[in-house]
Design a protein around this motif. Sequence first.
Motif, PDB file in Angstrom:
ATOM      1  N   MET A  69       0.845  -1.197   0.000  1.00  0.00           N
ATOM      2  CA  MET A  69       0.000   0.000   0.000  1.00  0.00           C
ATOM      3  C   MET A  69       0.879   1.246   0.000  1.00  0.00           C
ATOM      4  N   ARG A  70       0.508   2.220  -0.842  1.00  0.00           N
ATOM      5  CA  ARG A  70       1.300   3.443  -0.909  1.00  0.00           C
ATOM      6  C   ARG A  70       1.095   4.294   0.342  1.00  0.00           C
ATOM      7  N   LEU A  71       2.100   5.099   0.675  1.00  0.00           N
ATOM      8  CA  LEU A  71       2.126   5.807   1.957  1.00  0.00           C
ATOM      9  C   LEU A  71       0.993   6.812   2.122  1.00  0.00           C
ATOM     10  N   LEU A  72       0.522   7.415   1.035  1.00  0.00           N
ATOM     11  CA  LEU A  72      -0.503   8.465   1.127  1.00  0.00           C
ATOM     12  C   LEU A  72      -1.813   8.047   0.470  1.00  0.00           C
ATOM     13  N   GLU A  73      -2.035   6.765   0.385  1.00  0.00           N
ATOM     14  CA  GLU A  73      -3.258   6.264  -0.252  1.00  0.00           C
ATOM     15  C   GLU A  73      -4.495   6.859   0.423  1.00  0.00           C
ATOM     16  N   GLY A  74      -5.388   7.436  -0.404  1.00  0.00           N
ATOM     17  CA  GLY A  74      -6.638   7.986   0.110  1.00  0.00           C
ATOM     18  C   GLY A  74      -6.549   9.404   0.616  1.00  0.00           C
ATOM     19  N   GLN A  75      -5.361  10.003   0.625  1.00  0.00           N
ATOM     20  CA  GLN A  75      -5.235  11.378   1.116  1.00  0.00           C
ATOM     21  C   GLN A  75      -5.610  12.390   0.027  1.00  0.00           C
ATOM     22  N   VAL A  76      -6.038  13.561   0.480  1.00  0.00           N
ATOM     23  CA  VAL A  76      -6.290  14.702  -0.398  1.00  0.00           C
ATOM     24  C   VAL A  76      -5.358  15.814   0.042  1.00  0.00           C
ATOM     25  N   ALA A  77      -4.498  16.266  -0.860  1.00  0.00           N
ATOM     26  CA  ALA A  77      -3.456  17.231  -0.499  1.00  0.00           C
ATOM     27  C   ALA A  77      -3.556  18.485  -1.352  1.00  0.00           C
ATOM     28  N   LEU A  78      -3.232  19.614  -0.740  1.00  0.00           N
ATOM     29  CA  LEU A  78      -3.062  20.879  -1.451  1.00  0.00           C
ATOM     30  C   LEU A  78      -1.601  21.265  -1.357  1.00  0.00           C
ATOM     31  N   VAL A  79      -0.970  21.467  -2.505  1.00  0.00           N
ATOM     32  CA  VAL A  79       0.423  21.916  -2.560  1.00  0.00           C
ATOM     33  C   VAL A  79       0.441  23.298  -3.192  1.00  0.00           C
ATOM     34  N   THR A  80       0.857  24.303  -2.445  1.00  0.00           N
ATOM     35  CA  THR A  80       0.900  25.657  -2.990  1.00  0.00           C
ATOM     36  C   THR A  80       2.205  25.866  -3.759  1.00  0.00           C
ATOM     37  N   GLY A  81       2.135  26.735  -4.757  1.00  0.00           N
ATOM     38  CA  GLY A  81       3.315  27.005  -5.571  1.00  0.00           C
ATOM     39  C   GLY A  81       3.806  25.762  -6.284  1.00  0.00           C
ATOM     40  N   ALA A  82       2.871  24.972  -6.818  1.00  0.00           N
ATOM     41  CA  ALA A  82       3.226  23.663  -7.379  1.00  0.00           C
ATOM     42  C   ALA A  82       3.413  23.690  -8.890  1.00  0.00           C
ATOM     43  N   GLY A  83       3.490  24.872  -9.471  1.00  0.00           N
ATOM     44  CA  GLY A  83       3.662  24.955 -10.912  1.00  0.00           C
ATOM     45  C   GLY A  83       5.054  24.632 -11.396  1.00  0.00           C
ATOM     46  N   GLY A  84       6.014  24.615 -10.504  1.00  0.00           N
ATOM     47  CA  GLY A  84       7.383  24.325 -10.921  1.00  0.00           C
ATOM     48  C   GLY A  84       8.295  24.172  -9.724  1.00  0.00           C
ATOM     49  N   GLY A  85       9.551  23.827 -10.001  1.00  0.00           N
ATOM     50  CA  GLY A  85      10.560  23.742  -8.960  1.00  0.00           C
ATOM     51  C   GLY A  85      10.218  22.759  -7.869  1.00  0.00           C
ATOM     52  N   ILE A  86      10.419  23.177  -6.636  1.00  0.00           N
ATOM     53  CA  ILE A  86      10.183  22.314  -5.487  1.00  0.00           C
ATOM     54  C   ILE A  86       8.723  21.873  -5.420  1.00  0.00           C
ATOM     55  N   GLY A  87       7.793  22.782  -5.675  1.00  0.00           N
ATOM     56  CA  GLY A  87       6.376  22.435  -5.598  1.00  0.00           C
ATOM     57  C   GLY A  87       5.998  21.332  -6.561  1.00  0.00           C
ATOM     58  N   ARG A  88       6.559  21.362  -7.739  1.00  0.00           N
ATOM     59  CA  ARG A  88       6.320  20.294  -8.721  1.00  0.00           C
ATOM     60  C   ARG A  88       6.810  18.956  -8.179  1.00  0.00           C
ATOM     61  N   GLY A  89       8.016  18.952  -7.617  1.00  0.00           N
ATOM     62  CA  GLY A  89       8.560  17.719  -7.066  1.00  0.00           C
ATOM     63  C   GLY A  89       7.709  17.165  -5.939  1.00  0.00           C
ATOM     64  N   ILE A  90       7.183  18.052  -5.099  1.00  0.00           N
ATOM     65  CA  ILE A  90       6.327  17.618  -3.991  1.00  0.00           C
ATOM     66  C   ILE A  90       5.024  17.021  -4.537  1.00  0.00           C
ATOM     67  N   ALA A  91       4.389  17.731  -5.462  1.00  0.00           N
ATOM     68  CA  ALA A  91       3.108  17.269  -6.001  1.00  0.00           C
ATOM     69  C   ALA A  91       3.235  15.896  -6.648  1.00  0.00           C
ATOM     70  N   LEU A  92       4.308  15.695  -7.410  1.00  0.00           N
ATOM     71  CA  LEU A  92       4.480  14.410  -8.092  1.00  0.00           C
ATOM     72  C   LEU A  92       4.797  13.287  -7.108  1.00  0.00           C
ATOM     73  N   ARG A  93       5.584  13.564  -6.095  1.00  0.00           N
ATOM     74  CA  ARG A  93       5.866  12.543  -5.087  1.00  0.00           C
ATOM     75  C   ARG A  93       4.586  12.170  -4.322  1.00  0.00           C
TER      76      ARG A  93
END
Length: 254
Positions: free
Chosen positions: A1-25
């Motif tokens: 089972m994946r670590l964040l299965e079923g979670q709903v997350a908001l990542v601010t500033g996710a259009g690029g850079g660090i935010g992009r990496g966070i959103a994809l992970r």
Amino acid sequence: MRLLEGQVALVTGAGGGIGRGIALRFAEQGAAVAVHCRTSVEPAREVASLVEDLGGRAVVLQADLADEDECRRVVREAAAWGAGRLTALVNNAAVQPVQELAGMTATDWRTVVDTNLTSVFACTQAAVEVMRERGEGGSVTHIASIEASAPAPAHAHYCASKAAVVMHARSTALEYGSHGIRVNTVSPGLIDREGLAQAWPEGVERWQRAVPLGRLGRAEDIGDACVFLASPLASWVTGHDLVVDGGITARPTW
């Protein structure tokens, strides 16, 4: 089972850079991701498309987080998209202008503080309201910086805002722990981005010589830290600043 299965997350500033990496992970680990941007709409759509390619769900939400009302709106919209749920918030949106203190105006100062700190306050307050109403608990992670404790020249407003972000997380962790809401910070070192080596060759070279692990950070490194803090693996971790810097702050300064 994946670590964040079923979670709903908001990542601010996710259009690029660090935010992009966070959103994809987050998506790789099973979370549905609300991808916030201010002006980088097309890059944010690309991130959302990549999330969907991973088999996940994503939505793009646009807002100027220097405006408190916009902060609250984007959190409400993320929760509505998540069918009333928001289990994780990552406050990543920030600006980092280079400006000497001597010529800095109060307007310059407020621009950085409102974007980097006041947005954290307002988004966190709004997200916590959702989490408390649902009674499921949740996690909030602020992206701080090693400059919160090791300042750099011409970054007085940025360093001060990031130091305040660290203390905001600790204070919020203290107040909302009884509701099962954990609040932490991640403090990155120098994270690579397209064109950085060309724009700042001497700085990149100095970093690579000094850092024990011998390389610049990657956005995915910060994403991994954020996944950990949002996951059950960190169920007893709150009020903590997780430094992700390749060991640079372990070096002696004398």
